[in-house]
Design a protein around this motif. Structure first.
Motif, mmCIF file in Angstrom:
data_model
loop_
_atom_site.group_PDB
_atom_site.id
_atom_site.type_symbol
_atom_site.label_atom_id
_atom_site.label_comp_id
_atom_site.label_asym_id
_atom_site.label_seq_id
_atom_site.Cartn_x
_atom_site.Cartn_y
_atom_site.Cartn_z
ATOM 1 N N LYS A 70 0.816 -1.214 0.000
ATOM 2 C CA LYS A 70 0.000 0.000 0.000
ATOM 3 C C LYS A 70 0.855 1.273 0.000
ATOM 4 C CE LYS A 70 -3.818 0.117 2.344
ATOM 5 N NZ LYS A 70 -4.808 0.152 3.444
ATOM 6 N N PHE A 71 2.163 1.105 0.201
ATOM 7 C CA PHE A 71 3.019 2.283 0.303
ATOM 8 C C PHE A 71 3.330 2.856 -1.072
ATOM 9 C CE2 PHE A 71 7.279 4.254 0.459
ATOM 10 C CZ PHE A 71 7.002 5.285 1.347
ATOM 11 N N ASN A 72 3.116 4.152 -1.208
ATOM 12 C CA ASN A 72 3.386 4.851 -2.455
ATOM 13 C C ASN A 72 4.253 6.071 -2.136
ATOM 14 O OD1 ASN A 72 3.432 6.238 -4.859
ATOM 15 N ND2 ASN A 72 1.225 6.183 -5.203
ATOM 16 N N PRO A 73 5.493 6.109 -2.633
ATOM 17 C CA PRO A 73 6.375 7.248 -2.339
ATOM 18 C C PRO A 73 5.749 8.592 -2.709
ATOM 19 C CG PRO A 73 7.608 5.470 -3.375
ATOM 20 C CD PRO A 73 6.153 5.093 -3.454
ATOM 21 N N ALA A 74 4.832 8.599 -3.666
ATOM 22 C CA ALA A 74 4.184 9.849 -4.064
ATOM 23 C C ALA A 74 3.366 10.443 -2.920
ATOM 24 C CB ALA A 74 3.293 9.615 -5.274
ATOM 25 N N ASP A 75 2.916 9.579 -1.995
ATOM 26 C CA ASP A 75 2.152 10.077 -0.851
ATOM 27 C C ASP A 75 2.989 11.016 0.018
ATOM 28 O OD1 ASP A 75 0.045 8.549 -1.724
ATOM 29 O OD2 ASP A 75 0.418 6.897 -0.344
ATOM 30 N N LEU A 76 4.294 10.785 0.040
ATOM 31 C CA LEU A 76 5.169 11.646 0.832
ATOM 32 C C LEU A 76 5.231 13.050 0.245
ATOM 33 C CD1 LEU A 76 8.092 9.126 1.487
ATOM 34 C CD2 LEU A 76 6.195 9.708 3.014
ATOM 35 N N LYS A 77 5.192 13.144 -1.083
ATOM 36 C CA LYS A 77 5.212 14.447 -1.734
ATOM 37 C C LYS A 77 3.922 15.219 -1.463
ATOM 38 C CE LYS A 77 8.324 13.054 -5.481
ATOM 39 N NZ LYS A 77 8.503 12.947 -6.957
ATOM 40 N N THR A 78 2.819 14.481 -1.365
ATOM 41 C CA THR A 78 1.537 15.125 -1.076
ATOM 42 C C THR A 78 1.574 15.853 0.258
ATOM 43 O OG1 THR A 78 0.348 13.447 -2.355
ATOM 44 C CG2 THR A 78 -0.941 14.709 -0.756
ATOM 45 N N ARG A 79 2.357 15.314 1.203
ATOM 46 C CA ARG A 79 2.440 15.931 2.528
ATOM 47 C C ARG A 79 3.023 17.344 2.466
ATOM 48 N NH1 ARG A 79 2.227 13.432 7.123
ATOM 49 N NH2 ARG A 79 4.132 14.404 7.956
ATOM 50 N N ASP A 80 3.825 17.616 1.446
ATOM 51 C CA ASP A 80 4.409 18.943 1.308
ATOM 52 C C ASP A 80 3.347 20.014 1.056
ATOM 53 O OD1 ASP A 80 6.938 17.864 1.644
ATOM 54 O OD2 ASP A 80 7.286 17.655 -0.510
ATOM 55 N N LYS A 81 2.161 19.564 0.596
ATOM 56 C CA LYS A 81 1.073 20.493 0.299
ATOM 57 C C LYS A 81 -0.087 20.324 1.282
ATOM 58 C CE LYS A 81 2.220 20.581 -4.635
ATOM 59 N NZ LYS A 81 1.734 20.367 -6.020
ATOM 60 N N TRP A 82 0.244 19.876 2.492
ATOM 61 C CA TRP A 82 -0.779 19.573 3.493
ATOM 62 C C TRP A 82 -1.706 20.767 3.749
ATOM 63 C CZ3 TRP A 82 -2.078 15.065 5.914
ATOM 64 C CH2 TRP A 82 -2.974 15.159 6.988
ATOM 65 N N VAL A 83 -1.130 21.933 3.953
ATOM 66 C CA VAL A 83 -1.941 23.121 4.246
ATOM 67 C C VAL A 83 -2.883 23.418 3.089
ATOM 68 C CG1 VAL A 83 -1.861 25.602 4.665
ATOM 69 C CG2 VAL A 83 -0.217 24.101 5.800
ATOM 70 N N ASP A 84 -2.383 23.293 1.866
ATOM 71 C CA ASP A 84 -3.236 23.539 0.698
ATOM 72 C C ASP A 84 -4.376 22.535 0.628
ATOM 73 O OD1 ASP A 84 -1.704 25.696 -0.132
ATOM 74 O OD2 ASP A 84 -0.383 24.454 -1.353
ATOM 75 N N TYR A 85 -4.085 21.281 0.948
ATOM 76 C CA TYR A 85 -5.142 20.271 0.929
ATOM 77 C C TYR A 85 -6.193 20.544 1.996
ATOM 78 C CZ TYR A 85 -3.521 16.997 -2.609
ATOM 79 O OH TYR A 85 -3.196 16.416 -3.809
ATOM 80 N N MET A 86 -5.776 20.971 3.177
ATOM 81 C CA MET A 86 -6.739 21.282 4.230
ATOM 82 C C MET A 86 -7.646 22.440 3.803
ATOM 83 S SD MET A 86 -6.382 19.037 6.602
ATOM 84 C CE MET A 86 -6.063 17.927 5.203
ATOM 85 N N ARG A 87 -7.065 23.426 3.119
ATOM 86 C CA ARG A 87 -7.874 24.536 2.610
ATOM 87 C C ARG A 87 -8.852 24.043 1.546
ATOM 88 N NH1 ARG A 87 -2.788 28.697 1.858
ATOM 89 N NH2 ARG A 87 -2.641 29.404 4.040
ATOM 90 N N ALA A 88 -8.366 23.159 0.680
ATOM 91 C CA ALA A 88 -9.220 22.649 -0.384
ATOM 92 C C ALA A 88 -10.375 21.828 0.183
ATOM 93 C CB ALA A 88 -8.392 21.807 -1.357
ATOM 94 N N TYR A 89 -10.078 20.992 1.183
ATOM 95 C CA TYR A 89 -11.143 20.204 1.804
ATOM 96 C C TYR A 89 -12.155 21.105 2.502
ATOM 97 C CZ TYR A 89 -9.548 15.393 1.107
ATOM 98 O OH TYR A 89 -9.244 14.188 0.557
ATOM 99 N N ALA A 90 -11.670 22.093 3.233
ATOM 100 C CA ALA A 90 -12.592 23.003 3.935
ATOM 101 C C ALA A 90 -13.477 23.745 2.954
ATOM 102 C CB ALA A 90 -11.786 23.996 4.785
ATOM 103 N N ALA A 91 -12.897 24.181 1.852
ATOM 104 C CA ALA A 91 -13.687 24.897 0.833
ATOM 105 C C ALA A 91 -14.727 23.995 0.202
ATOM 106 C CB ALA A 91 -12.755 25.471 -0.223
ATOM 107 N N ALA A 92 -14.325 22.765 -0.122
ATOM 108 C CA ALA A 92 -15.253 21.813 -0.753
ATOM 109 C C ALA A 92 -16.375 21.430 0.191
ATOM 110 C CB ALA A 92 -14.500 20.581 -1.219
ATOM 111 N N LEU A 93 -16.048 21.184 1.465
ATOM 112 C CA LEU A 93 -17.076 20.834 2.442
ATOM 113 C C LEU A 93 -18.047 21.989 2.646
ATOM 114 C CD1 LEU A 93 -14.801 19.044 5.076
ATOM 115 C CD2 LEU A 93 -16.641 17.963 3.773
ATOM 116 N N SER A 94 -17.533 23.201 2.636
ATOM 117 C CA SER A 94 -18.395 24.373 2.825
ATOM 118 C C SER A 94 -19.308 24.606 1.636
ATOM 119 C CB SER A 94 -17.527 25.630 3.056
ATOM 120 O OG SER A 94 -16.714 25.491 4.188
ATOM 121 N N ALA A 95 -18.795 24.360 0.435
ATOM 122 C CA ALA A 95 -19.538 24.711 -0.786
ATOM 123 C C ALA A 95 -20.525 23.639 -1.237
ATOM 124 C CB ALA A 95 -18.557 24.983 -1.928
ATOM 125 N N THR A 96 -20.351 22.414 -0.749
ATOM 126 C CA THR A 96 -21.183 21.327 -1.261
ATOM 127 C C THR A 96 -21.933 20.604 -0.160
ATOM 128 O OG1 THR A 96 -19.325 19.767 -1.154
ATOM 129 C CG2 THR A 96 -19.646 20.975 -3.215
#
Length: 219
Positions: free
Chosen positions: A193-219
């Motif tokens: 299940k380990f994907n090295p690409a998942d580690l790169k995603t962590r570099d954008k953690w703050v952006d993802y949290m903003r994106a999730y909050a925006a999506a949850l608010s809008a939909t």
């Protein structure tokens, strides 16, 4: 009811910083009691699913959306393990194919929605197209906002034609995700299940949290 704290009502703005990923108050302090309750609810779910399937009138769509390692697979396995597989289907959505990219972003989603008497679980979903796409700059803010409206219209269409939609965002902290990723990397039984690409995603953690909050608010 404590559950209302995490229920997103239409028109409300979500602030994920106020949601504690480590909150266990809804399941209690003791795992044994939580597992016993889960077994009881699973039996009830099995009975309800049989009625849903036999009547063949209603449809149920369960949408699971989360960051990597948050527990989508485990949720499906533990919650639906006692349900008749004839009436339940899991649909996962990976990176779109060339055929799918040549059409609107909901085209590949619509064909996976439940039919009469069926439960379908989305392991990731159409929300990927306002999350990863926005965070990586593949769509701009205007397109993202348009997609929120299109998602709302799409879900209204499903609801108006007999589909009950239950949407769940599985919250996880950055520290807990790191622990689980390292466990995947180091445990031979989980390395698949380990994907090295998942580690790169962590570099954008703050952006993802903003994106999730925006999506949850809008939909």
């Amino acid at each position: 009811m404590k559950l209302d704290v995490y229920r997103v009502k239409p028109g409300t703005k979500v602030n994920l910083a106020k949601w504690d990923p480590e909150d266990r108050s809804l399941i209690g302090k003791h795992k044994a009691a939580a597992h016993a309750r889960l077994e009881t609810l699973t039996r009830k779910l099995d009975q309800q699913q049989e009625l849903l399937y036999a009547q063949g009138r209603h449809k149920l769509l369960v949408v699971l959306q989360a960051m990597d390692t948050a527990g989508k697979d485990s949720t499906i396995r533990y919650v639906f393990e006692g349900v008749n597989p004839q009436g339940v289907r899991v649909a996962g959505f990976r990176a779109p194919t060339a055929e799918e990219l040549a059409r609107d972003f909901l085209w590949r989603i619509h064909s996976k929605v439940p039919g009469h008497g069926e439960i379908v679980i989305f392991n990731r979903s159409h929300y990927e197209d306002v999350l990863i796409t926005w965070v990586n700059g593949w769509i701009d803010g205007k397109t993202c906002r348009a997609r929120y409206e299109q998602i709302n219209a799409f879900e209204k269409l499903l609801a108006d034609t007999g589909t009950t939609i239950l949407k769940f965002y599985l919250h996880i902290s950055k520290d807990e995700q790191e622990r689980r990723l390292l466990e995947r990397r180091d445990d031979p039984t989980k390395q698949w299940k380990f994907n090295p690409a998942d580690l790169k995603t962590r570099d954008k953690w703050v952006d993802y949290m903003r994106a999730y909050a925006a999506a949850l608010s809008a939909t």
